[in-house]
Enzyme design. Structure first.
Site: not given
Ligand code: NDP
Length: 326
Positions: A143-144, A140
């Site tokens: 997200c990261d 992701c």
């Protein structure tokens, strides 16, 4: 074991666009739906940055924001939204039995499955090792990606997700190397063109991952090979992103519901009905073709309407609402 068994009219499993849309319709139809959010409240869209193709948002909206709005809308009509993970079902009898977090037992007149799909990984030992360590493997980018600002990363995949994520990473990272296993993209032309035209994205065609390299704690690079020449080389990187598609979250339904060879729930064409009376499916758990937020929402609506009609046919005290058909 649970000491009390809860009885409900309509259980919705999953909290993506399909689940919340089913909830909005079911709640307005007086089915008093209970919705379990699962381990990723909001579903896959919470890992998406900008959603530009959902009708009604001319300026776009972030995935997390959209999911919060859908939840609010479902709760406005008194959907009972709960934390919890459905771990087991038994659809063998007249009563549909469902267990939440292994212990709580619920008996449902109707069940709407909106469990979606999860990211796939390559399955290499080195990938799994650094994934578990939280040391630089991710599925992701949204997200990261933040953790890799001004660093060099590698991303695997050639579909729309991979292109979207590579482009997202290119705005944060110094360099993004994209590994495409064939000599062409699977992604739509517009998405592929976007990555091809981004200066700090390098695309390596016919290239696969041999091993994710690291120092035992964090990723330090990726060894890749050209699948035409078998030549190997190493790419320095602190992040390894995997964007190679998804697996439907349907394991708990095996043995009760008809699944296709890749695990997607088989629905009666043109409806949300499954092979079990009173059990309906919506969203990516049954859709390996379109897989869009808007199609998931559409099938969520279908599932609630199908469930409502099914309930009305079974239970003479339950009236089909007129509002849903206006
Ligand atoms: P896809 O299934 O479309 O693509 C998966 C990609 O991963 C393919 O290019 C595939 O390669 C590659 N791949 C699979 N396994 C491996 C492996 N072991 N090693 C290397 N590469 C591998 O998945 P997506 O998640 O990209 O997209 C799913 C759906 O969602 C699609 O319908 C897509 O259009 C849609 N989508 C739309 C978006 C948008 O419109 N904004 C954004 C994201 C997704 P190969 O091509 O060789 O099979």
């Amino acid at each position: 074991m649970s000491d009390t068994i809860e009885k409900i009219k309509c259980l919705i499993i999953g909290s993506g666009p399909a689940g919340y849309t089913a909830a909005i319709y079911a709640a307005r139809a007086n089915m008093k739906p209970v919705l379990y959010q699962g381990t990723q409240p909001g579903g896959q869209l919470t890992t998406t940055n900008e959603v530009e193709n959902f009708p009604g948002y001319p300026e776009g909206i972030t995935g997390p924001e959209m999911m919060m709005e859908l939840q609010k809308q479902a709760e406005r009509f008194e959907t009972d939204v709960r934390d919890g993970w459905v771990t087991k079902v038994d659809f063998s009898g007249d009563v549909h039995k469902v267990w939440v977090n292994e212990t709580k037992e619920i008996h449902c007149d109707t069940v709407i499955i909106s469990t979606g799909a999860s990211a796939k990984y390559l399955g290499l030992d080195s990938e799994q090792k650094y994934l578990k360590l939280g040391g630089g493997v991710s599925a992701c980018a949204v997200c990261d990606g933040f953790f890799y600002r001004n660093q060099e990363v590698v991303i695997v995949g050639a579909g729309d997700s991979a292109c979207e994520e590579a482009h997202y990473l290119s705005k944060l990272c110094k360099k993004v190397t994209m590994l495409v296993r064939r000599d062409e993209f699977r992604a739509s032309k517009i998405m592929a063109a976007r990555v091809k035209n981004t200066e700090n994205i390098e695309i390596l065609f016919n290239t696969e991952t041999d091993e994710v390299l690291g120092d035992g704690q964090v990723v330090t690079g990726v060894r890749v090979f050209n699948n035409q020449t078998n030549e190997k080389h190493e790419i320095p990187a602190t992040g390894f992103f995997v964007a190679i598609g998804h697996k439907p979250n349907t394991d708990i339904f095996k043995g009760f519901l008809e699944l296709d060879e890749t695990g997607y729930i088989v629905n009666v064409p043109g409806t949300s009905k499954t092979n079990i009376e009173g059990v309906f499916v919506s969203g990516d758990a049954a859709d390996h073709v379109y897989r869009q937020a808007v199609t998931a929402a559409g099938t969520g609506c279908m599932a609630a309407l199908d469930a409502e009609r099914w309930l009305a046919a079974k239970d003479s005290t339950f009236e089909v609402s007129t509002s849903t058909y206006n």
